[in-house]
Design a protein around this motif. Structure first.
Motif, mmCIF file in Angstrom:
data_model
loop_
_atom_site.group_PDB
_atom_site.id
_atom_site.type_symbol
_atom_site.label_atom_id
_atom_site.label_comp_id
_atom_site.label_asym_id
_atom_site.label_seq_id
_atom_site.Cartn_x
_atom_site.Cartn_y
_atom_site.Cartn_z
ATOM 1 N N ALA A 1 -13.264 -13.068 54.717
ATOM 2 C CA ALA A 1 -13.700 -11.668 54.641
ATOM 3 C C ALA A 1 -12.501 -10.730 54.688
ATOM 4 O O ALA A 1 -11.530 -10.959 55.406
ATOM 5 C CB ALA A 1 -14.661 -11.348 55.770
ATOM 6 N N ARG A 2 -12.613 -9.649 53.928
ATOM 7 C CA ARG A 2 -11.566 -8.631 53.881
ATOM 8 C C ARG A 2 -11.945 -7.391 54.685
ATOM 9 O O ARG A 2 -11.074 -6.620 55.097
ATOM 10 C CB ARG A 2 -11.333 -8.275 52.402
ATOM 11 C CG ARG A 2 -10.375 -7.160 52.129
ATOM 12 C CD ARG A 2 -10.123 -7.003 50.642
ATOM 13 N NE ARG A 2 -9.474 -5.732 50.349
ATOM 14 C CZ ARG A 2 -10.090 -4.666 49.875
ATOM 15 N NH1 ARG A 2 -11.394 -4.712 49.629
ATOM 16 N NH2 ARG A 2 -9.424 -3.540 49.651
ATOM 17 N N VAL A 3 -13.237 -7.222 54.928
ATOM 18 C CA VAL A 3 -13.742 -6.014 55.576
ATOM 19 C C VAL A 3 -14.463 -6.377 56.863
ATOM 20 O O VAL A 3 -15.290 -7.283 56.898
ATOM 21 C CB VAL A 3 -14.706 -5.250 54.639
ATOM 22 C CG1 VAL A 3 -15.340 -4.067 55.364
ATOM 23 C CG2 VAL A 3 -13.972 -4.790 53.390
ATOM 24 N N HIS A 4 -14.119 -5.648 57.928
ATOM 25 C CA HIS A 4 -14.778 -5.790 59.230
ATOM 26 C C HIS A 4 -15.358 -4.419 59.580
ATOM 27 O O HIS A 4 -14.648 -3.495 59.953
ATOM 28 C CB HIS A 4 -13.751 -6.230 60.278
ATOM 29 C CG HIS A 4 -14.313 -6.413 61.651
ATOM 30 N ND1 HIS A 4 -13.900 -5.676 62.732
ATOM 31 C CD2 HIS A 4 -15.253 -7.267 62.127
ATOM 32 C CE1 HIS A 4 -14.556 -6.062 63.814
ATOM 33 N NE2 HIS A 4 -15.382 -7.021 63.473
ATOM 34 N N ASP A 5 -16.669 -4.272 59.415
ATOM 35 C CA ASP A 5 -17.358 -3.001 59.603
ATOM 36 C C ASP A 5 -18.277 -3.124 60.814
ATOM 37 O O ASP A 5 -19.113 -4.028 60.867
ATOM 38 C CB ASP A 5 -18.162 -2.665 58.339
ATOM 39 C CG ASP A 5 -18.711 -1.247 58.347
ATOM 40 O OD1 ASP A 5 -18.252 -0.425 59.161
ATOM 41 O OD2 ASP A 5 -19.587 -0.955 57.499
ATOM 42 N N VAL A 6 -18.108 -2.231 61.793
ATOM 43 C CA VAL A 6 -18.876 -2.306 63.034
ATOM 44 C C VAL A 6 -19.421 -0.934 63.388
ATOM 45 O O VAL A 6 -18.694 0.066 63.351
ATOM 46 C CB VAL A 6 -18.005 -2.812 64.206
ATOM 47 C CG1 VAL A 6 -18.823 -2.870 65.496
ATOM 48 C CG2 VAL A 6 -17.422 -4.173 63.888
#
Length: 243
Positions: free
Chosen positions: A177-182
């Motif tokens: 994964a390239r994106v970590h959205d929280v």
């Protein structure tokens, strides 16, 4: 070191808003009897190698502060030279912070340490969205160590650290994964499909993926933030986008 300070205090008739600009410049959008809405604008290119940015946020008892990033942040190629991004949040009893951040991109060649510390008094709450993106389009991305720690009434509520490098993906961290959205709410609980409830009052919802625009969290985030904030003139005019 660059320091940006935003403070809201209760005052007769109208809340008192105190601001100090650093590399991030606060712009007042609205001030009410017990609430304020502030936009954060970069004063120049952020982040360059060696930059150290600190944001201090203080919220008085019973007050609500809404922060809205205007545009994302890119940690640029710095030949592995370290840059820092530190956030210190203090919310007094019954106060609320809602911070709608835009993607934070770690370009190839960047090395960034992020540290977010949130101190909540009794019945205080903070809701935030944080999106980390490894690399601009076509890049693998640089190194990021990001730590978040939250206390509620002086007791630990949540601690998490992400330590990864776009060029060296590791199973069990971000993998491919390239994106970590929280999106997170601390001090209160929120509902929704797939939401992780903390042992104390707090809720998290997370997305890992290839592109920020693929994240399904936007509608849930709007629902969560709407429970805390006043109708916004910025609402609908800005989109959560990624370089």
């Amino acid at each position: 070191m660059s320091r940006t300070t935003i403070r809201i205090d209760r005052a007769p008739g109208r809340a008192r808003l105190t601001q100090r600009a650093g590399m991030l410049v606060p712009r007042t959008v609205e001030v009410g009897p017990d609430h304020a809405r502030v936009a954060l604008v970069a004063a120049g290119a952020l982040l360059l190698g060696g930059d150290s940015v600190t944001v201090d946020v203080h919220i008085d008892a019973g007050c609500t502060l809404e922060l809205q990033d205007i545009g994302g942040t890119v940690a640029y190629d710095a030949d592995n030279r370290l840059s820092r991004w530190d956030v210190r949040i203090t919310v007094a009893e019954g106060g609320t912070l809602v911070w709608d951040t835009y993607p934070f991109v770690i370009a190839t060649g960047a090395r960034v340490h992020r540290d977010t510390r949130i101190e909540l008094a009794s019945d205080a709450a903070t809701s935030m969205r944080e999106t980390l993106v490894l690399g601009r389009h076509g890049e693998t991305g640089g190194a990021i160590r990001s730590r978040t720690s939250v206390t509620l009434d002086r007791r630990p509520l949540f601690v998490e650290e992400l330590n990864t490098h776009g060029a060296f993906p590791e199973p069990g961290i971000l993998g491919s994964a390239r994106v970590h959205d929280v999106i997170a709410t601390y001090g209160r609980r929120a509902e929704g499909d797939g939401v992780v409830q903390l042992e104390g009052p707090g809720s998290l919802l997370r997305f890992l993926g290839a592109d920020a625009h693929s994240s399904p969290l936007e509608s849930t985030w709007r629902s969560w933030r709407s429970t805390h904030v006043h109708p916004s003139p910025l609402e609908g005019s800005l989109t959560h986008a990624c370089p």
